[in-house]
Design an enzyme around this catalytic site. Structure first.
Site, PDB file in Angstrom:
ATOM      1  CG  ASN A  16      -3.189 -44.674 -46.409  1.00 50.78           C
ATOM      2  OD1 ASN A  16      -4.317 -44.215 -46.226  1.00 50.78           O
ATOM      3  ND2 ASN A  16      -2.659 -45.590 -45.619  1.00 50.78           N
TER       4      ASN A  16
ATOM      5  CG  HIS B 285      -2.845 -55.757 -39.251  1.00 49.29           C
ATOM      6  ND1 HIS B 285      -2.120 -55.461 -40.379  1.00 49.29           N
ATOM      7  CD2 HIS B 285      -2.879 -54.613 -38.532  1.00 49.29           C
ATOM      8  CE1 HIS B 285      -1.719 -54.203 -40.343  1.00 49.29           C
ATOM      9  NE2 HIS B 285      -2.185 -53.662 -39.228  1.00 49.29           N
TER      10      HIS B 285
ATOM     11  CD  GLU C  17      -1.696 -52.238 -44.603  1.00 50.89           C
ATOM     12  OE1 GLU C  17      -2.895 -52.001 -44.509  1.00 50.89           O
ATOM     13  OE2 GLU C  17      -0.866 -51.930 -43.722  1.00 50.89           O
TER      14      GLU C  17
ATOM     15  N   GLY D 193      -1.647 -53.643 -34.919  1.00 54.64           N
ATOM     16  CA  GLY D 193      -0.983 -52.336 -34.976  1.00 54.64           C
ATOM     17  C   GLY D 193      -1.770 -51.406 -34.089  1.00 54.64           C
TER      18      GLY D 193
ATOM     19  CG  HIS E  84      -6.383 -54.153 -40.676  1.00 53.30           C
ATOM     20  ND1 HIS E  84      -6.541 -54.486 -39.360  1.00 53.30           N
ATOM     21  CD2 HIS E  84      -5.964 -52.875 -40.693  1.00 53.30           C
ATOM     22  CE1 HIS E  84      -6.228 -53.447 -38.595  1.00 53.30           C
ATOM     23  NE2 HIS E  84      -5.883 -52.445 -39.392  1.00 53.30           N
TER      24      HIS E  84
ATOM     25  N   GLY F 299      -4.645 -50.238 -35.100  1.00 51.64           N
ATOM     26  CA  GLY F 299      -5.879 -50.994 -35.292  1.00 51.64           C
ATOM     27  C   GLY F 299      -5.501 -52.474 -35.274  1.00 51.64           C
TER      28      GLY F 299
ATOM     29  CG  ASN G 177       8.503 -54.497 -34.345  1.00 52.99           C
ATOM     30  OD1 ASN G 177       9.544 -54.883 -34.840  1.00 52.99           O
ATOM     31  ND2 ASN G 177       7.670 -53.683 -34.959  1.00 52.99           N
TER      32      ASN G 177
ATOM     33  N   GLY H 230       2.708 -53.423 -36.396  1.00 52.57           N
ATOM     34  CA  GLY H 230       3.778 -52.938 -35.506  1.00 52.57           C
ATOM     35  C   GLY H 230       3.952 -53.787 -34.258  1.00 52.57           C
TER      36      GLY H 230
HETATM   37  P1  ADP Z   1      -0.663 -48.451 -37.611  1.00 51.64           P
HETATM   38  O1  ADP Z   1      -1.857 -49.331 -37.371  1.00 51.64           O
HETATM   39  O2  ADP Z   1      -0.894 -47.022 -37.252  1.00 51.64           O
HETATM   40  O3  ADP Z   1       0.010 -48.670 -38.949  1.00 51.64           O
HETATM   41  P2  ADP Z   1       1.630 -49.860 -36.561  1.00 51.64           P
HETATM   42  O4  ADP Z   1       1.387 -51.095 -37.350  1.00 51.64           O
HETATM   43  O5  ADP Z   1       2.830 -49.042 -36.876  1.00 51.64           O
HETATM   44  O6  ADP Z   1       0.364 -48.924 -36.495  1.00 51.64           O
HETATM   45  O7  ADP Z   1       1.716 -50.314 -35.020  1.00 51.64           O
HETATM   46  C1  ADP Z   1       1.833 -49.402 -33.989  1.00 51.64           C
HETATM   47  C2  ADP Z   1       1.969 -50.184 -32.692  1.00 51.64           C
HETATM   48  O8  ADP Z   1       3.140 -51.025 -32.789  1.00 51.64           O
HETATM   49  C3  ADP Z   1       2.160 -49.309 -31.460  1.00 51.64           C
HETATM   50  O9  ADP Z   1       1.338 -49.769 -30.405  1.00 51.64           O
HETATM   51  C4  ADP Z   1       3.617 -49.533 -31.113  1.00 51.64           C
HETATM   52  O10 ADP Z   1       3.838 -49.422 -29.734  1.00 51.64           O
HETATM   53  C5  ADP Z   1       3.823 -50.968 -31.563  1.00 51.64           C
HETATM   54  N1  ADP Z   1       5.256 -51.262 -31.729  1.00 51.64           N
HETATM   55  C6  ADP Z   1       6.099 -50.809 -32.674  1.00 51.64           C
HETATM   56  N2  ADP Z   1       7.363 -51.257 -32.421  1.00 51.64           N
HETATM   57  C7  ADP Z   1       7.300 -52.004 -31.290  1.00 51.64           C
HETATM   58  C8  ADP Z   1       8.246 -52.741 -30.498  1.00 51.64           C
HETATM   59  N3  ADP Z   1       9.534 -52.780 -30.830  1.00 51.64           N
HETATM   60  N4  ADP Z   1       7.795 -53.380 -29.393  1.00 51.64           N
HETATM   61  C9  ADP Z   1       6.497 -53.344 -29.052  1.00 51.64           C
HETATM   62  N5  ADP Z   1       5.557 -52.678 -29.743  1.00 51.64           N
HETATM   63  C10 ADP Z   1       5.951 -52.011 -30.839  1.00 51.64           C
END
Ligand code: ADP
Length: 423
Positions: free
Chosen positions: A11, A218, A400, A220, A190, A222, A350, A346
């Protein structure tokens, strides 16, 4: 499956290159890592090698060997170091194909595609639709083709899953000629993630995917929301570019296009400044004036009492949750039944705080949170977070890389069956 059936997933971004060597049938990674800050003096690659050890109780445990190399400069040297490491670890001969994440496949690609010179030309042409992404993906393809001359390389497109959207979902109310002559339409992004979590959710509820209806969020850096009808994407919040839809870490999401005229005509922004503003300086970061990271904002919202910092962090999170809830609710227009709402990414996987705020807005659709399940379902766990008498809301960690490995592998197998002389 023979021992050399691993897929190397690549990627490639403009200054980064993520890689993962994956067993396509199980999704198990042997080695993965990230080359970052490429083209700068602080470029480095982090490798993680997962060593499986069997403990006394015969349970498999994963030990991780992590190491960082400080010598890559660009994507090509990063791939050379990856090849060196895979050779040293005696993994190089286990690779049967390379799978590349490619962001934009336009209307041309709705399936995994073997990368030929013609396909590379089309991906190059599609760069006009994804100038921030496709050129970087092509750099990764070139570097991998140079390093792995004899291996088949397969492109998996982020837009592919959304090619089933009907015309009523993908057309903008603009002159039709802009679609016909200039490809201006909604594509959705996505796709690999929405596809994966839909498949996993179907397994969880024990229903054939072709009978499943989901809304998948989704969340994250994005963020996008997708309506899935009978296992297929029928609408998605991202559009012609990944800027449309709900607000994100640094992207504004949808705004009144009139704001752009105001910025340019009255506030003297250049187009480049507008682009930077909407893509890099807006969203959670822009509203909070603090961070694009959801964890930092949740912390600031709790810790800083009545300060401005706390107020703006709360405001950013509140607008974020409201926009996502509205987007989810709007997709009820695309479906006639709904098996589950899915959260991934993310934040979706979480943040119990964000999930609670979103679900609070969705009581009219009969979503009622179970606070205990919501608190405990995070850090890789999957499952329902709503009460017994509520609709289902499933947390499904996305993967992914596994989809890319699995689809690249299956595509090569299929080509070999069609033509046994393909090496
Ligand atoms: P990307 O789109 O770059 O792959 P991710 O899917 O890893 O990003 O998501 C990143 C986001 O997830 C960030 O805003 C981060 O703060 C949030 N995040 C990751 N772990 C936690 C958590 N334990 N609690 C709240 N937010 C989280």
């Amino acid at each position: 499956m023979s021992d050399n059936s691993y897929v190397l997933v690549i990627n490639c971004g403009s200054s980064s290159l993520k890689f993962s060597l994956i067993a396509p049938l199980t999704g198990e990674a042997i080695i993965d890592g990230l080359a970052e800050r490429l083209m700068t003096d602080s470029a480095e690659i982090t490798f993680k090698h997962y060593l499986i050890t069997v403990s006394q109780e015969d349970t498999k445990e994963k030990e991780v060997e992590q190491f960082i190399l400080k010598t890559p400069f660009d994507h090509k040297t990063a791939i050379e170091q990856l090849v060196e490491t895979l050779t040293r670890k005696q993994l190089i001969d286990k690779i049967s194909a390379i799978g590349h994440r490619v962001v934009h496949g336009g209307e041309q690609y709705s399936q995994p595609t073997l990368i030929t010179p013609e396909v590379k030309n089309t991906i190059t042409e599609l760069s006009k639709l994804a100038p921030l992404h496709n050129p970087a993906n092509l750099i990764g393809i070139e570097a991998a083709q140079h390093a792995f001359i004899n291996l088949p390389q397969v492109a998996i497109f982020d837009t592919a899953f959304h090619q089933t959207m009907p015309e009523k979902a993908y057309m903008y109310a603009l002159p039709y000629s802009l679609y016909q002559q200039n490809s201006v339409r909604k594509y959705g992004f996505h796709g690999t993630s929405h596809y994966f979590v839909s498949q996993m959710a179907a397994k969880k509820i024990n229903k054939p995917i072709v009978q499943c209806n989901f809304i998948s969020a989704h969340l994250g850096n994005g963020c996008s929301v997708t309506a899935v009808k009978n296992g297929e994407s029928v609408d998605s919040s991202m559009g012609f570019t990944p800027l449309e839809g709900v607000m994100m870490g640094t992207r504004s999401g949808s705004i009144d296009p009139g704001i752009i005229f105001y910025l340019v005509e009255q506030l003297n922004y250049t187009l480049d400044e507008v682009n930077q503003l909407l893509n890099k300086k807006s969203g959670l970061l822009g509203l909070s004036q603090l961070s694009n990271d959801c964890r930092t904002l949740e912390q600031a919202a709790i810790e800083s009492g009545d300060s401005d910092k706390s107020r703006l962090a709360k405001l950013a999170l509140t607008v974020f949750c409201y926009q996502i809830a509205k987007s989810i609710a709007s997709f009820s227009a695309s479906l006639t039944s709904l098996d589950a709402l899915i959260f991934t990414g993310g934040i979706g996987e979480n943040s119990s705080f964000i999930r609670e705020q979103i679900i609070t807005h969705l009581s009219l659709l009969n979503f009622q949170l179970d606070p205990t399940l919501n608190q405990s379902t995070k850090l890789g766990k999957s499952g329902n977070i709503c009460c017994d008498n509520s609709r289902l809301c499933l947390i499904i960690p996305t993967n992914e890389e596994w989809v890319i490995a699995e689809q690249a592998f299956s595509h090569i197998q299929q080509l070999k069956q069609e033509n046994p002389y393909v090496s």
